[in-house]
Write an enzyme that holds these catalytic residues in place. Sequence first.
Site, PDB file in Angstrom:
ATOM      1  N   GLU A 119       9.617  34.575 -54.880  1.00  0.00           N
ATOM      2  CA  GLU A 119       8.843  35.601 -55.580  1.00  0.00           C
ATOM      3  C   GLU A 119       8.542  36.811 -54.700  1.00  0.00           C
ATOM      4  O   GLU A 119       7.752  37.680 -55.071  1.00  0.00           O
ATOM      5  CB  GLU A 119       7.524  34.998 -56.094  1.00  0.00           C
ATOM      6  N   LYS A 130       2.727  31.788 -69.954  1.00  0.00           N
ATOM      7  CA  LYS A 130       4.159  31.969 -69.692  1.00  0.00           C
ATOM      8  C   LYS A 130       4.890  31.688 -71.007  1.00  0.00           C
ATOM      9  O   LYS A 130       5.068  30.511 -71.373  1.00  0.00           O
ATOM     10  CB  LYS A 130       4.643  30.981 -68.627  1.00  0.00           C
TER      11      LYS A 130
HETATM   12  P1  PGA Z   1       7.576  28.562 -61.470  1.00  0.00           P
HETATM   13  O1  PGA Z   1       6.198  28.648 -60.669  1.00  0.00           O
HETATM   14  O2  PGA Z   1       7.845  29.855 -62.121  1.00  0.00           O
HETATM   15  O3  PGA Z   1       8.553  28.193 -60.401  1.00  0.00           O
HETATM   16  O4  PGA Z   1       7.408  27.443 -62.480  1.00  0.00           O
HETATM   17  C1  PGA Z   1       5.182  29.539 -60.902  1.00  0.00           C
HETATM   18  C2  PGA Z   1       3.845  28.880 -60.975  1.00  0.00           C
HETATM   19  O5  PGA Z   1       3.709  27.657 -60.748  1.00  0.00           O
HETATM   20  O6  PGA Z   1       2.865  29.558 -61.311  1.00  0.00           O
HETATM   21 ZN    ZN Z   2       1.475  27.644 -61.282  1.00  0.00          ZN
END
Ligand code: PGA
Ligand code: ZN
Length: 373
Positions: free
Chosen positions: A193, A299
């Site tokens: 990230e 998400k």
């Molecule tokens: P991921 O992690 O996008 O790899 O699932 C992000 C998070 O756990 O917030």
């Molecule tokens: Zn998370």
Amino acid sequence: MKIENIQVNKILDSRGEWTIEVEVESEGIKEKASIPSGKSRGSYEAICLDYETIQKNLPYFLKEIENIDFDSSQRFDEFLIERAGKNKEKLGANFVLGLSIAFARIIAKKENLELWKYLKKEYFEKTNTFLREGNKLIINTIGGGVHSFNNLDIQEYWLVSKEKFSENLINIILNTIKTLEEKLPKPLGKNDEGAFCTDFKDNYEPFIYLSQFEEDFELGADIAANQINKKFDWNKVYESLKKLNVIYLEDPYKEDEFENFTNLRFKGFKVIGDDLTVTNVERLKIAIEKKSIDGVIVKPNQIGTIKETFDFVKLAKDNNLFTIFSHRSGETNDNWIIDLGVAFDTDYFKIGVPMQGERVSKWNRLMEIFKNG
Ligand code: PGA
Ligand code: ZN
């Protein structure tokens, strides 16, 4: 509006892994959406299918929707939810979300509106005023866990902005990251990230470095406890984090440990669900009943449609929980997460650092909406 054609393309994400882009055509308008993927996933997330399976299913799906007229993004999403079955297993949450977003983009274009404005009108306001709340930013500055290659067990070490988004805030963030980079132990790399990645004395030391920025930021962490197999005395861990003035904690325990989340709130932390709640209304209802959280990660690819994302946000807001619209660790250059977060008045965005292509595309979209509406 009838859907005349759908194309699914195989594309790469920021980790160099395959993901999909979905293109929808309706009334002569073509729009695309591409789908990110997580590595630190909760087991209650909706099911994604691989490109080959989605391609195999596509002709049947096209035949099925041939003569259906969808008059809004919500109506289309309702159809998708029904058709995709439990956990989106029949169509795949990645394909479904691509369809949901691409179709919403088509209607927005037809109505001559930005995506966020169309969604705000569709779900909230029914007017053309488009009031905006403004959003704070959560910056994952130092990384560990499954996104990284160092000795940290905690996945994300955050700076949480005290101010709402503005050009001035971007400048503060850029200067902060530069200062941090100079001070951190070398050699210094970057993780999935764009968070700094190096070895530290222990899991707490990164917060010593971050504490110098407390004038502009509060401190937080995504523990991502689901991914941690080492045994810890968690009471001691959270006592230590409290002493370091850490306020926000995402997924401080594993995804079914609702009661442990609740207890931590009474110790004064702001506790956030990600793998716990997976943008899923049924999971959120349990968390609310057990008083497990103060806020939620949102998400859309954990659930699969804009409509279900809205239902989740609405339930969170009705129960005074704050929301954090979040990228995934494997991202594309698409930036619909910003339009959805702005449309649904998210309190925070977590979109990585503003100096790595696939994250920058989100920052620039936020800037564009901030300046032009
Ligand atoms: P991921 O992690 O996008 O790899 O699932 C992000 C998070 O756990 O917030
Ligand atoms: Zn998370």
